[in-house]
Structure formats: C-alpha cells, structure tokens
Design an enzyme around this catalytic site. Sequence first.
Site, PDB file in Angstrom:
ATOM      1  NE  ARG A  46     -31.610 -10.881 -20.249  1.00  0.00           N
ATOM      2  CZ  ARG A  46     -31.325 -12.100 -19.788  1.00  0.00           C
ATOM      3  NH1 ARG A  46     -30.525 -12.897 -20.478  1.00  0.00           N
ATOM      4  NH2 ARG A  46     -31.834 -12.539 -18.669  1.00  0.00           N
ATOM      5  CE  LYS A 137     -43.132  -5.643 -30.266  1.00  0.00           C
ATOM      6  NZ  LYS A 137     -41.757  -5.844 -30.789  1.00  0.00           N
ATOM      7  CD  GLU A 178     -43.883  -5.653 -34.512  1.00  0.00           C
ATOM      8  OE1 GLU A 178     -43.894  -6.009 -33.328  1.00  0.00           O
ATOM      9  OE2 GLU A 178     -42.850  -5.523 -35.169  1.00  0.00           O
ATOM     10  CE  LYS A 220     -42.091  -2.421 -34.306  1.00  0.00           C
ATOM     11  NZ  LYS A 220     -41.177  -2.200 -33.183  1.00  0.00           N
TER      12      LYS A 220
HETATM   13  P1  13P Z   1     -36.736  -4.829 -35.926  1.00  0.00           P
HETATM   14  O1  13P Z   1     -36.689  -3.365 -36.226  1.00  0.00           O
HETATM   15  O2  13P Z   1     -35.379  -5.425 -35.626  1.00  0.00           O
HETATM   16  O3  13P Z   1     -37.505  -5.610 -36.963  1.00  0.00           O
HETATM   17  O4  13P Z   1     -37.534  -5.006 -34.577  1.00  0.00           O
HETATM   18  C1  13P Z   1     -38.691  -4.293 -34.379  1.00  0.00           C
HETATM   19  C2  13P Z   1     -39.591  -5.023 -33.494  1.00  0.00           C
HETATM   20  O5  13P Z   1     -40.025  -4.500 -32.480  1.00  0.00           O
HETATM   21  C3  13P Z   1     -39.993  -6.383 -33.865  1.00  0.00           C
HETATM   22  O6  13P Z   1     -41.046  -6.831 -33.049  1.00  0.00           O
END
Ligand code: 13P
Length: 341
Positions: A46, A137, A178, A220
Amino acid sequence: MDKALLSKTAAAMVARGKGVLAADESSGTCEKRFKSVNVECTEENRRSYRNLLFSTPGVEQFLSGVILFDETARQKSNEGTPIPEYLAKKGIVPGIKVDKGTVQLPLAAQGELVTEGLDGLAKRLDEYFRMGCRFAKWRAVITIGEGMPTRACIVANAQVLARYAAACQAASIVPMIEPEVLLDGNHSVERSEEVHEATLRATYQAIADYNVSVEHLILKTSMVVSGKDNARQAGVEEVAERTVRVLKRTVPAAQPGIVFLSGGQSDESATAHLNAMAAMSALPWPLTFSYSRALQNPALKTWRGQSANVAAAQKAFHHRAHMNALAAQGKWKSELEKQAA
Ligand code: 13P
C-alpha cells in the site's frame, strides 16, 4: 480556530487548474482494488503504490491536495520523508480521512447507513494537525431504493456531517464534507436529482444549526447521474445541467469551492461531466475533481505490483490528472484522450 489559515487552505484546495486526489481508501477497499490486479494487500505494498502516485514527476501541477488514510499519513516516502511533509514540500495540501466508515441504521431498511467516527474526533484532529494535515474528509452515504432514503437517514447523516465539520474548524482544519448519493440501483436521473436536493438542503441546514462557517468549508459531492441499472442513461449535458441546478439551489455562494467524487463512473465520463459543468458561465464557486477511481484506475492496472511498471503507471496517472485538470477549467476535449499513456 485560525480563520486565516482555514481560508488559505480552502483557497489552495480549489486553485484553478488543480484538483484533489483521493488516496484514502480504507485497507478493506484497498484489498478489493489490489485483488483486481493480483497484488497482495500488505502494508508495504500500500505504501509503495501510494508513493508511486505521489512521486509522479510533474503531477503537482495538477494536484492541489491529497486525501490520506491514517496508515499512509504515518508512512514515509521512498526517501524517508513522512508522507504529509513530502506532499507539502511539493506544494500539495495533505488531507486526512477522519470518518470510521458506515454502519446500518438500526430498525431502518437495509442500506440506510450512517457514518461513525465522532467519538474522540477532537483529539485525533489535533494530532493530524501536528502531523501537517490541513483538511479532513468525512463521507456520508445515501442509498436510493424502494422507500429510501428516509428523512431520518438524510437528517442523521446531515447532523453528523455538521458536527464533524464544526470539530474540524475548531482545530483549524478545513472540513471536506462528502454526502455521497450512490449511483447503484435502477432509479431515474430525476429521482437522483430529487435525492441530491433533499440531501444537500438538509446538510446545509445542519451546517447552519451547528455554526459551521461556510466560508471555510469544501463540499465533495456526487453528480446527478442515472442509476447504474436504469434503462435511460442521462447524457453529459443533462448530467451537468441537473447537477449544477441542484448545487445552485442548495450550496451558499459564500463557499470557497465544490469538488466531485467519481463514484464508479467510467474514467472518461467523470472527466466529461466535470468539463461540461466547469465550462458553464457565471458559477458562484470553482468546481474541480476529488477522484479516487477515475484518477487511479489506469495506473493501478498498469502497475500490477511490479517495480518495472512504475514509470508506465506514473505516466498513466499523470495523464488522468492532466485530463481532469483541463476539465476543471472547461478546456478538455475527447480528442485529447488519444494521447493516453
Ligand atoms: P471515487 O472517486 O472512487 O468515488 O472516490 C472518491 C472518494 O473519496 C470516495 O469517498
């Protein structure tokens, strides 16, 4: 709460011609992604894969920020520099995923989820700030289905998002909230628009209720697309128009910017949709990307865990970052895709 720092961070995150790389996949999600290319999901693999992304020559001209998973924020680059410091030196703002994933809402229909992670959050944020992370986030998930989402699910997630955002600002860390409306299912694009509107409306109501400053906040969001299994798939212009309409109805103009997740869209669709939105005139906020899959897919498929493939994988990543950086300015054209790695 250092308002000057919050403003500076938020402005840097949505700087023109740049966007955010989401590299904060949990170890479980990483396992799935690695399995698809037959790579063992070890801590070192990773680290090594993410180092490949972050050290891609020249990619910093397209990346304003990177969202890290806790494990990565504690790891070092190949040269031995702590990753947040390594990114900051390249002019990329280090961010951190602080939610602890979703759980089923008890007594609600299967798929009605709420995100956990508020316990001990203030302490964790203080540590992340000391480690150099400047934004954080939190992903909330809204599922569309038979009788879903309920008002309770939308409100529960909105409240938690607002509480996390308040904790971030108190720690001088910019919250990247988000609320993701999933594209899984056979719902229509009209239904997706309705659910996005209800979700965003409730989210900004909670943001106001908890005294979160919209001037120091990044949204987001998912895009208003047709459910994956719906027979009518809305085209690029329709997705762009519906998404921007919902955002204009719900997101305060005072907010510094909006970024999008890719959510399982194809790489090129995610780019085309962003481009169509960014090309619209008189938007109140800058729009850009914060993709994981739509930025990383070609790089992961090229890498396959082999050090001999690192340069080719970096080329593929650089290309997607470049295409999306153009899209964020409304300057992308499908013909440009032909110069792919
Ligand atoms: P994706 O662009 O693959 O949807 O991932 C963005 C993300 O941070 C999801 O939490």
